[in-house]
Design a protein around this motif. Structure first.
Motif, short mmCIF file in Angstrom:
data_model
loop_
_atom_site.label_atom_id
_atom_site.label_comp_id
_atom_site.label_asym_id
_atom_site.label_seq_id
_atom_site.Cartn_x
_atom_site.Cartn_y
_atom_site.Cartn_z
N LYS A 10 8.15 6.18 4.04
CA LYS A 10 6.88 5.54 4.86
C LYS A 10 7.28 4.22 4.90
N LYS A 11 7.04 3.88 6.34
CA LYS A 11 7.09 2.29 6.28
C LYS A 11 5.78 1.39 5.99
N VAL A 12 6.03 0.93 5.36
CA VAL A 12 4.70 0.39 4.76
C VAL A 12 4.63 -1.17 4.87
N ASP A 91 -0.65 2.44 6.01
CA ASP A 91 0.61 1.98 5.74
C ASP A 91 0.41 0.45 5.47
#
Length: 201
Positions: A10-12, A91
């Motif tokens: 998960k690109k946060v 995100d």
């Protein structure tokens, strides 16, 4: 490791929000950023307080440490933050009141694999914070002069190295928090606008 892989997939975007202590107005400003830029606000303090309310064994331990003015172990806070990030559909996160010290910072980056986009630092004098806290009187038991001073001292000793570390990486954005709320948000807005443009592009 399993935990970490969930987060790496998960690109946060994370922005750390730090201040010279309680009463700097960062809560108000975080609410503004959430409203204008769609971030999710994760307050380390709120997560810890929720854990205390849950009555878990973990919660009791946290409560005792806070009462003694001690800093809760990194892994406890990081686990709560990590769970909140994973369970949230967003995100973009403002992480408020964390990292409190150099060990927190190193552990967070190691465990989550996340480096903050930048660090928002609300600069506010001890006198101004005392004045604000005593006037807001929100019934928080930890808002008395002695506790305020203790927290400020802990902050000075523990959090400054974190600010210095991120400063050396060019990631600290310092805001003068003694100005009126509207002016402070004007400065905050300028920092987040390029980010939202970048995301849109």
């Amino acid at each position: 490791e399993a935990n970490r892989s969930v987060l790496t997939n998960k690109k946060v975007t994370v922005v750390f929000v730090l201040a010279g202590g309680p009463g700097s107005g960062k809560g108000t400003q975080c609410a503004n950023v959430v409203e204008h830029f769609g971030y999710t606000h994760l307050s380390a303090g709120d997560l810890l307080r929720a854990e205390i309310k849950s009555g878990s064994e973990n919660g009791t331990m946290i409560q005792n440490m806070i009462k003694d003015g001690k800093i809760v172990p990194s892994e406890v806070t990081i686990k709560l933050l990590q769970r909140a990030i994973e369970e949230n559909g967003n995100d973009k996160f403002l992480i408020d009141g964390f990292p409190r010290n150099e060990e927190n910072r190193a552990a967070f980056e190691l465990v989550t694999g996340i480096e903050p986009e930048f660090v928002l630092f609300f600069d506010c004098s001890e006198e101004e914070m005392e004045r604000r806290l005593l006037s807001r009187n929100q019934g928080r038991e930890d808002d008395n002069i002695e506790t305020i001073r203790k927290r400020f001292k802990v902050y000075m000793e523990s959090s400054l190295p974190v600010i210095e570390y991120y400063n050396s990486k060019g990631k600290v954005r310092k805001i003068d928090a003694t100005k009126p709320v509207v002016e402070v948000f004007g400065a905050v807005k300028e920092l987040f606008t390029p980010l939202s443009d970048k995301v849109a592009a």
